[in-house]
Design an enzyme around this catalytic site. Structure first.
Site, PDB file in Angstrom:
ATOM      1  N   GLN A 226       0.830  -1.204   0.000  1.00 39.13           N
ATOM      2  CA  GLN A 226       0.000   0.000   0.000  1.00 39.13           C
ATOM      3  C   GLN A 226       0.867   1.258   0.000  1.00 39.13           C
ATOM      4  OE1 GLN A 226      -3.072  -2.125   3.071  1.00 39.13           O
ATOM      5  NE2 GLN A 226      -3.327   0.065   2.888  1.00 39.13           N
ATOM      6  N   ARG A 373      -8.837  -0.479   7.737  1.00 43.08           N
ATOM      7  CA  ARG A 373      -9.845   0.439   7.193  1.00 43.08           C
ATOM      8  C   ARG A 373     -10.162   1.510   8.221  1.00 43.08           C
ATOM      9  NH1 ARG A 373     -14.569  -1.510   3.046  1.00 43.08           N
ATOM     10  NH2 ARG A 373     -14.716   0.499   2.042  1.00 43.08           N
ATOM     11  N   CYS A 374      -9.126   2.149   8.695  1.00 46.83           N
ATOM     12  CA  CYS A 374      -9.246   2.983   9.883  1.00 46.83           C
ATOM     13  C   CYS A 374      -8.040   3.906   9.920  1.00 46.83           C
ATOM     14  CB  CYS A 374      -9.250   2.053  11.098  1.00 46.83           C
ATOM     15  SG  CYS A 374      -8.727   2.780  12.638  1.00 46.83           S
ATOM     16  N   GLU A 743     -13.003   4.937   5.052  1.00 51.08           N
ATOM     17  CA  GLU A 743     -13.031   4.246   6.335  1.00 51.08           C
ATOM     18  C   GLU A 743     -14.176   4.647   7.252  1.00 51.08           C
ATOM     19  OE1 GLU A 743      -9.110   5.520   7.106  1.00 51.08           O
ATOM     20  OE2 GLU A 743      -8.209   3.760   6.208  1.00 51.08           O
TER      21      GLU A 743
END
Lengths: 788, 289
Positions: A226, A373-374, A743
């Protein structure tokens, strides 16, 4: 300010606000994506990893002779061999160290012990089972408080100055002020709960193809990353290889969710193997390997307290958390914030005092604590405050919606300085909540709930009015390993008016190839189909910190808008030259400059692009391209209200979601369709956390949840139907007013689901059930409440 | 997936398949739908030396209702059962269970006979078969034999097939008079094994009393288990809330569940009781319909 977005560009340009179909989907839906496992290089070898079957043990011996003797086995790599090249340990993105291959001890089940390099991947896996390791087992720690207890075995005895299992103690806020608020309180509401360990589990597992050219020394690593640029820098630091000779290519990525932020031992072993053998080496982990060894998320043991006055105003918040970091501190938190951005735990509410203490501990579990996802522990924070607020409403005797309304930060208070040091950029929490309540028909639902209770049916209404903090972040506060958290965009417009945009971030499914092209289309009027977006190759994109923490749109999106505007200003000069007018006399509309007062006299952006290479004003540099590194002045603060309606079967504890209403405010929506897709995905993952997901361990440290039969990912069947809506409060400091949305729904929704189940049982006195809310836990809570 | 190496054959006749099974001995396994076997090979929990793929053998994909039985052949997929009007007409428990087996992908490929043979205590079909008093038709090179389901389900992943035998057919007797059945399954998500499930079947006599009762439990014992005391309590009785409650309590006593990540033993026993009662109510409603 609440507005509704309408596109300013026509559909043929397709700028901001158009729900255009995703450019990247043409290849994905035809099975023509190019993922790491699709990479095939000439002479490529295959690697498989032997992992520890036990959670904590001394390694007495490793016998590789039988594996080495097998046909097709090229090499067996152990920690000892890696140590000879000073590669047995590597730095983590949090400034800790992590074993690449174990030399002294194994510290979690699934830890990398040895690797086989073979001519095909079947042989590699067969040979792994022919490596024999003697372990002397040690006491196992699976809980952070157990880790910090007196006399606990020290897990990280590899670190010279480590005498206990503490990773960090961290705090935020004002203790004295908070203590005074609690001393003055009429009522204190507290909760103690565990946000269980979960796993981002992207459908594509992690892997790499390392290709070291023995002649030139060029290192090319295709990698599930990522953050390819940051990873290249780590590679340079780990190996001592010159950074210009390292090329990280992150091809199509099949989901990341934070799982592909850390640097994994497999990447390093494959690269070292390629370096030693002189041939390309592919490593792709199995599903089980992904689940048991790569970056998990959450695993936060949390205490929270709210001080309240008799009218129901919140006076202050106290929170203490124990974070289970696993055996290595390998999540990527900004250097200054050991517990990530957990101190956003004060939430959407206005009160002067807060104090947060966080303890991180090593345990014999897989490392991670990644931001799944945060935005760096915001999920845990949002969950805690929204659970607390709901419970506080019960104790005060107010409806949870009215309690929130009373305590919300008001629109006129923005920018709002939070008691833990954030400056919330904008928001209208009341408007979002009222909209959600209106869609749900909240008042009627409360009546239905009452009537149902009379019949012995259990209906519950759960709310969450979350505030997120995303888009890390400004160079004054945010860095990872010293690298400031800017991001970048490079834009080149070619003579025919077509453009290439190169970014430092990396899409893993978010739709960057479409969304970022739309920003350029908006700013320059070039049709969105004429813009190619390139990411993920460190040789061909500008430096950036990568995609996670909802930072792509807030940071790289801003960089894209800024560089587009800079090129537009250059284009203005060229247009003036072409029309023999003064730049100040030109008017811009998407795609063309015209002379003020004579709209028939215009040149298009395509005319300008051609001129940039063929007919420039004498004092201007040829070409139409530039790069911008954007250092955000503040974070962005998306928010929203979610309303969940559940019915609980009182006889079994099984619960079903009847409705899920989600009103999100992520500022300006670039591609509303993609935004809605993101929200639906996040609401699904939030549901999974609330209903079914946890990775747990037995007392010996065996991981329970090592495949998709045990670690549950919801399907379309159990996923609730979502009713989505929006308010739009643009970010005042972001060039296009966008806030990031990847998110929000994962962060905000778990509390809404759990609050709904608690609400169904609240009249029985139930105030907490730990996630996941498996039916047996719900049933037991009912039984316990009945017993009193 | 990366299983250990194995040999593979795909015979085009049952005789050929049976001959291969006999020759290869216990290291050979039959591959029908592969929905349990292949994952076990992936995890290296099973490592058969030889797979005998029976999918090319004609004539094994029949569902029929001749000679007093509903008969299901070895290559009938779960989804064929979901869609079968014959099944719906002749056995409520089977029809009720079929849509709850695994997930749609597995149902498209997996077979009922394979699942019955697999004897996974968390599998659905053997409870249904126990409640419906099924028979297993086994065949080998030396002939055919019929095994009552109670004798077929031996233990945890253990059936009573002899080496060289395959399950050619599973069959259940048609209702003698009015009958109905149900399968209630509590699972964490689609595709999960049962946390708890209960199969029920009732038949009513001319007098409206319960003439036959079948109750069997999934995932709460080391094999799918009949709740025999509960069945006995029902036979000869007038259907009533009281007798169903009594049977439900007896069924819960037949369960010996473990506490695990799916839930506590106490709760599972409670679910057995609740689902037995609800299953009997549904079975009765169907029998009376």
């Amino acid at each position: 300010m609440t507005t509704t977005s309408h596109p300013k560009t026509p559909p043929e340009i397709g700028g901001i606000g158009h729900s255009i179909r995703r450019h990247e989907d043409a290849r994905f839906i035809q099975g023509a994506g190019n993922y790491v496992d699709d990479i095939e290089l000439k002479g490529m070898l295959h690697m498989a990893i032997l992992r520890s079957p036990v959670a904590h043990a001394k390694i007495l011996s490793i016998d590789t002779s039988e594996a080495e003797a097998m046909d097709g086995v090229v090499a067996v790599v152990t920690g000892e061999l890696m140590a000879q090249h000073n590669l047995a340990w590597m730095p983590t993105l949090s400034g800790d160290t992590q074993a690449v291959l174990a030399t002294d001890k194994v510290r979690f089940q699934g830890q990398e012990v040895a690797a086989v390099i073979a001519t095909d991947s079947y042989i590699a896996r067969d040979a792994v089972s022919m490596i024999f390791v003697d372990y002397e087992e040690l006491p196992v720690i699976t809980d952070p408080r157990q880790a910090m207890a007196e006399g606990a075995v020290v897990i990280r005895d590899d670190k010279e100055d480590q005498t206990d299992n503490l990773v960090y103690d961290w705090e935020s806020g004002d203790k004295d002020l908070t203590d005074r608020a609690f001393a003055e309180a009429d009522k204190v509401v507290s909760i103690e709960t565990h946000y269980p360990r979960s796993h981002p589990s992207p459908l594509e597992t992690c892997g790499a193809v390392a290709d070291v050219d023995p002649i030139t020394g060029q290192v090319t690593v295709y990698m599930t990353s990522q953050a390819p640029h940051a990873h290249r820098t780590v590679f340079a630091l780990v190996t001592g290889l010159p950074e210009q000779n390292i090329r990280i290519i992150s091809p199509d990525i099949g989901g990341g969710f934070g799982n592909k932020v850390p640097v994994y031992p497999g990447y390093v072993i494959a690269t070292a193997a390629s370096l030693l053998i002189g041939k390309p080496v592919k490593w792709v982990e199995s599903r089980t390997e992904n689940l048991i060894s790569t970056g998990f998320a959450r695993d936060y043991h949390m205490k929270g307290e709210l001080a309240l006055n008799s009218e129901g105003r919140i006076l202050g918040l106290r929170s203490e958390i124990w974070s289970d970091q696993g055996a290595f501190f390998s999540d990527a938190q900004p250097t200054k914030f050991k517990a990530g951005l957990f101190h956003i735990v004060t939430g959407s509410y206005d009160y002067p005092a807060a104090h947060v203490i966080a303890h991180g501990a090593y345990t014999n579990k897989a490392p991670g604590g990644v931001a799944y996802r945060c935005s760096f522990r915001v999920t845990e924070a949002s969950y805690l405050i929204e659970r607390l607020v709901q419970n506080a409403a019960y104790e005060i005797g107010m409806d949870p919606a009215e309690f929130r309304s009373l305590n919300f930060i008001k629109p006129e208070q923005f920018p709002y300085h939070s008691p833990t040091g954030f400056v919330y950029d904008s928001g209208d929490y009341e408007a979002a909540m009222r909209k959600a309540l209106g869609i749900a028909k909240y008042e009627e639902l409360r009546e239905e709930q009452k009537a149902a209770r009379e019949e012995g049916r259990l209906i519950g209404l759960g709310l969450a009015s979350f505030t997120e903090v995303v888009g890390a972040g400004g160079s004054d506060e945010y860095d990872i390993l010293g690298l400031k958290m800017f991001d970048s965009a490079e834009l080149r417009i070619h003579p025919t008016g077509k453009a290439i945009l190169k970014l430092g971030v990396r899409s893993q499914g978010q739709g960057h190839e479409t969304t970022f092209a739309q920003i350029v289309a908006e700013e320059l009027g070039i049709p969105v189909g004429d813009i190619k977006v390139v990411e993920g190759d460190t040789d061909n994109t500008p430096y950036g910190l990568g995609t996670y923490a909802s930072r792509s749109t807030p940071v790289a999106g801003a960089a894209t808008a800024v560089i587009s505007r800079m090129l537009r200003e250059k284009a203005r000069k060229i247009a003036a030259h072409l029309m023999e007018a003064s730049p100040d006399d030109l008017e811009w509309e998407p795609g063309k400059f015209s002379v003020a007062g004579s709209p028939d006299k215009f040149v298009t952006i395509q005319d300008v692009a051609f001129a940039a290479y063929t007919n420039m004003p004498p004092d201007t540099e040829y070409g139409l391209e530039g790069v911008h590194y954007y250092d955000p002045p503040n974070m962005t603060y998306p928010f929203g209200t979610y309303v969940v309606v559940v019915e609980v079967d009182p006889e079994t504890g099984v619960w079903n979601v009847d409705r899920m209403v989600a009103v999100d405010d992520c500022g300006v929506r670039i591609n509303p369709m993609i935004v809605e897709g993101q929200i639906q995905g996040g609401l699904t993952e939030g549901f999974a956390a609330a209903a079914m997901q946890w990775i747990t361990f037995d007392e010996d440290g065996n991981c329970i949840g090592s495949n998709f039969m045990d670690y549950l990912v919801p399907t379309a069947w159990e996923t609730p139907r979502f009713e989505l809506d929006e308010t739009v409060t643009p970010s005042p400091h972001h060039p296009i007013g966008a806030k990031g949305v990847g998110e929000s729904a994962t962060v905000g929704s778990p509390a809404a689901y759990v609050n709904a189940v608690i609400d169904a049982l609240a009249h029985l006195g139930v105030r907490n059930i730990d996630m996941p809310l498996l039916p047996d836990r719900v049933w037991s809570a009912i039984q316990d409440a009945k017993k009193g | 997936m990366f299983p250990p190496a194995f040999a593979y054959s795909a015979p085009e006749s049952l005789d050929e398949a049976l001959a291969t099974l006999t020759n290869e001995g216990e290291s050979a396994r039959v591959l029908a739908g592969g929905q349990s076997l292949i994952p076990m090979m992936k995890l290296r929990l099973a490592s058969p030396a030889h797979l005998v793929d029976i999918n090319n053998i004609p004539g094994l994909d029949y569902i029929d209702a001749a000679n007093g039985y509903l008969r299901i052949g070895a290559l009938v997929r779960h989804n064929d059962i979901v869609n079968s009007e014959l099944v719906t007409a002749h056995n409520g428990a089977i029809a009720s269970a079929a849509p709850w087996v695994a997930d749609p992908l597995v149902r498209n490929r997996g077979t009922l006979c394979g699942s019955v043979a697999h004897c996974d205590p968390e599998g659905d079909w053997n409870s249904v078969m126990l409640a419906a008093r099924a028979q297993v038709v086994a065949q080998s090179t030396s002939g055919e034999r019929v095994i009552a389901i109670d004798d077929f389900v031996v233990d945890f992943f253990t059936n009573s097939l002899e080496p060289g035998e395959i399950v050619k057919e599973v069959r259940v007797p048609k209702y003698a008079g009015r009958g109905g059945g149900a399968y209630l399954k509590l699972e964490r998500k689609i595709g999960d094994y049962a946390t708890v499930a209960v199969a029920t079947q009732l038949q009513l006599g001319e007098d409206g009393k319960i003439s036959e009762a079948g109750i069997a439990l999934t995932a709460v014992n080391n094999k799918n288990t009949r709740a025999i005391a509960a069945e006995r309590a029902l036979v000869g009785e007038e259907p009533s809330d009281e007798i169903f409650k009594e049977a439900a309590a007896l069924a819960a006593q037949a369960a010996e569940p473990e506490s695990n990540v799916r839930g506590t033993a106490e709760w599972k026993r409670n679910v057995v009781s609740v689902y037995t009662r609800r299953g009997l109510e549904a079975s009765l409603a169907q029998a009376r319909a």
